[in-house]
Each structure stands twice: as structure tokens, then as C-alpha cells.
Design a protein around this motif. Structure first.
Motif, PDB file in Angstrom:
ATOM      1  N   HIS A 191      32.837  38.584  32.699  1.00 43.67           N
ATOM      2  CA  HIS A 191      34.014  38.385  31.999  1.00 43.67           C
ATOM      3  C   HIS A 191      33.909  36.614  31.967  1.00 43.67           C
ATOM      4  N   ASN A 199      41.054  38.558  31.575  1.00 47.72           N
ATOM      5  CA  ASN A 199      39.790  39.399  31.412  1.00 47.72           C
ATOM      6  C   ASN A 199      40.238  40.668  30.784  1.00 47.72           C
ATOM      7  N   TRP A 201      39.262  42.942  27.116  1.00 47.12           N
ATOM      8  CA  TRP A 201      38.599  42.777  25.905  1.00 47.12           C
ATOM      9  C   TRP A 201      38.928  43.581  24.633  1.00 47.12           C
ATOM     10  N   THR A 220      32.908  36.245  36.768  1.00 45.59           N
ATOM     11  CA  THR A 220      33.688  35.576  35.534  1.00 45.59           C
ATOM     12  C   THR A 220      33.364  34.257  35.792  1.00 45.59           C
TER      13      THR A 220
END
Length: 301
Positions: A191, A199, A201, A220
Motif C-alpha cells: 500500500h 489502504n 484500492w 505500507t
């Protein structure tokens, strides 16, 4: 007498606190300043200044008139400066904000050519991966990628790139390859931490339906190149623009995770402060970028 000159004489007397200093400031005689102010008062039919042997101060009406007159004079000065700047070659310091990935890979390589073309411009390019406030932070413009947030800023589209999910062959050999969006729930996603949506999509299904995927991953990070490196290393699936992953894809270091999904297009924009007039240095740089990226296609960087 000229109305603007009368205003200027009156405002300068208020600013300087007297006729003598006002005359020195304007580069004319004290008597000329006095005539301009007297003519203004006669035309308006009101006394604007209290005159004593020691000092000059605006009356209540004069103070109200001064506020408006000063605004008119400032606007007139800006109008003159505007005409001058539009007729002169672009110059001055150009301060730009751009995401690190795009700045390093695609903006830095063309800056030298721009500076040769416009030798009177100096550039301060700030690479960062956060949303900057252009006006309050002193930037002339920024390069932004993807959907623009509602804003009073002006924007010009430079080029379009694409966004796809990619992973390494070793990752797919070990964990399998997703064949549909729902399969992503069983995979390790990499992410980008600076996304406003967190986080999550946003993916378009083959039907055209907009889907959202929220799955924790091993990593991340606020840098796209680091996400690409992680994907190449087999740590998971990354969702990146083509200007980052294209070379790795051609070299076989990564593959598309779900090739059958519709391609996601992302606009790349130059954004700059609002106003009817665009500074020549900003306009010159934007025009230069449009020309420099003219051969870039969404899938070919």
C-alpha cells in the motif's frame, strides 16, 4: 486634472503625513501636491484633510475615501506590472512541488533543457509525497497525479498514464495468481500510505462496476519506487502507475496481476494558484512540459 493623479497625491499625503514628504515621494513640487488635493476636494465637495501648522491628518470622510483610493491605486500598479511582465521574457524563481517518483524519473531529466531555453528563470523543485498548500507554502505550481480534489486551484492536464496491479513471477509462483477482484482478499497487497482513501484500492470490474478492496499487507510506504522494489522482491502485489513499473514489466521483473481487468487511466496535471493572469514563468514551464511529454502514451513511458 487627472483623477488618478489626484487620488495618488491625496493617498501619498496620508501615507507620508504631510505635503512636503509627499512631494518628495512623488518627485513633484509641494505646491503641485497641494493643487492636486485641493482639486480633488473641490470635485468631491468634501474636506478630506485636516490641516494644521504641525501636521496633516485625514478627516473621517477622508479616511474612508483613502481606503478605497489606495485599493484603486494598488490595482492600477498591478495592472501596469502585468502589462510589463507579459511583454518581457519569463524570469524569476519558479518554485515547484512534485511527487518524488515522478520528479526523479520524469521531471528532473527535462529540467536542464528548460533552463537552457529560459535562462532568466531559476527553479526550486521540492520533491515530497504529501499534499502541499500552494499559496500558504509559497509554491508557484505543483504536479499532481490522479483525480484532483475539489479546489480553487487552476489545472492543466499534461498527459495521461495508466495504473495496474503488478507482482513478481516468484510471488505468483509461491502464492498463486488472482483471477478476479475478490481473489485479492487472499493476497498480500503493498500500500501507498499517502492516499487520501487509506489502504483502499479503487478498481474497475470487467462489468464497469467500481469496486473497493481493503486488505492489509506486509508493507505500507509513502514512496512509489519503494513499492515497486518490494513488488520486484516478491513481497506482494502493488498498484502503481505505468511510468513507474513499465521498465520492470518489459524486463520481466514484474507481471500484471489480473491482465483482463479494464485499464485505469490517471491524469497528470499542473496545478497553480487561481486568477485570470498566469505568471509568465509558470505558463512557460507548463507549455514546456506539454511539449516534452507529447510523445508519452498512457501505456508507453
Amino acid at each position: 486634472m487627472d483623477r488618478l493623479t489626484e487620488m495618488e497625491a491625496f493617498a501619498t499625503v496620508v501615507d507620508q503625513g504631510g505635503f512636503t514628504d509627499a512631494a518628495r515621494k512623488m518627485g513633484i513640487s509641494k505646491s503641485a501636491v497641494s493643487k492636486h488635493v485641493s482639486s480633488l476636494e473641490a470635485r468631491l465637495g468634501a474636506r478630506l484633510l485636516n490641516r494644521t501648522t504641525r501636521r496633516v491628518s485625514p478627516t473621517e470622510i477622508g479616511l474612508a475615501y483613502y481606503d478605497r483610493a489606495r485599493r484603486v491605486l494598488n490595482d492600477a500598479g498591478e495592472a501596469d506590472a502585468l502589462v510589463t511582465s507579459m511583454q518581457s521574457a519569463p524570469s524569476g524563481l519558479l518554485r515547484i512541488s512534485v511527487a518524488t517518483d515522478f520528479g526523479v524519473n520524469h521531471l528532473s531529466p527535462v529540467l536542464g533543457e528548460f533552463l537552457k531555453e529560459y535562462p532568466e528563470i531559476t527553479v526550486n523543485m521540492v520533491l515530497n509525497n504529501r499534499y502541499v498548500e500552494l499559496i500558504s507554502e509559497g509554491f508557484d505550481m505543483a504536479i499532481r497525479i490522479g483525480e484532483l480534489e475539489d479546489s480553487t486551484l487552476r489545472a492543466r492536464k499534461l498527459i495521461t498514464t495508466t495504473k495496474r496491479m503488478i507482482g513478481s513471477p516468484t510471488y505468483f509462483q509461491k502464492y498463486g495468481r488472482p483471477t478476479k477482484i475478490d481473489d485479492l482478499n487472499d493476497h498480500k497487497l503493498l500500500h501507498y500510505s499517502n492516499q487520501a482513501s487509506g489502504n483502499v484500492w479503487k478498481i474497475t470490474a470487467p462489468s464497469g462496476e467500481k469496486r473497493q478492496v481493503r486488505t492489509a499487507g506486509w508493507l505500507t510506504v509513502n514512496d512509489g519506487q519503494s513499492l515497486l522494489n518490494a513488488a520486484v522482491s516478491g513481497l506482494g502485489i502493488a498498484y502503481l502507475p505505468s511510468f513507474l513499473y513499465r521498465e520492470a514489466l518489459e524486463e520481466g521483473l514484474v507481471e500484471e496481476a489480473i491482465p483482463d481487468l479494464p485499464v485505469e487511466n490517471l491524469g497528470i496535471y499542473a496545478v497553480y494558484p487561481p486568477g485570470r493572469f498566469t505568471q509568465p514563468k509558470v505558463r512557460a514551464f507548463i507549455d514546456f512540459l506539454v511539449k516534452s511529454f507529447a510523445d508519452k502514451q498512457p501505456l508507453i513511458w
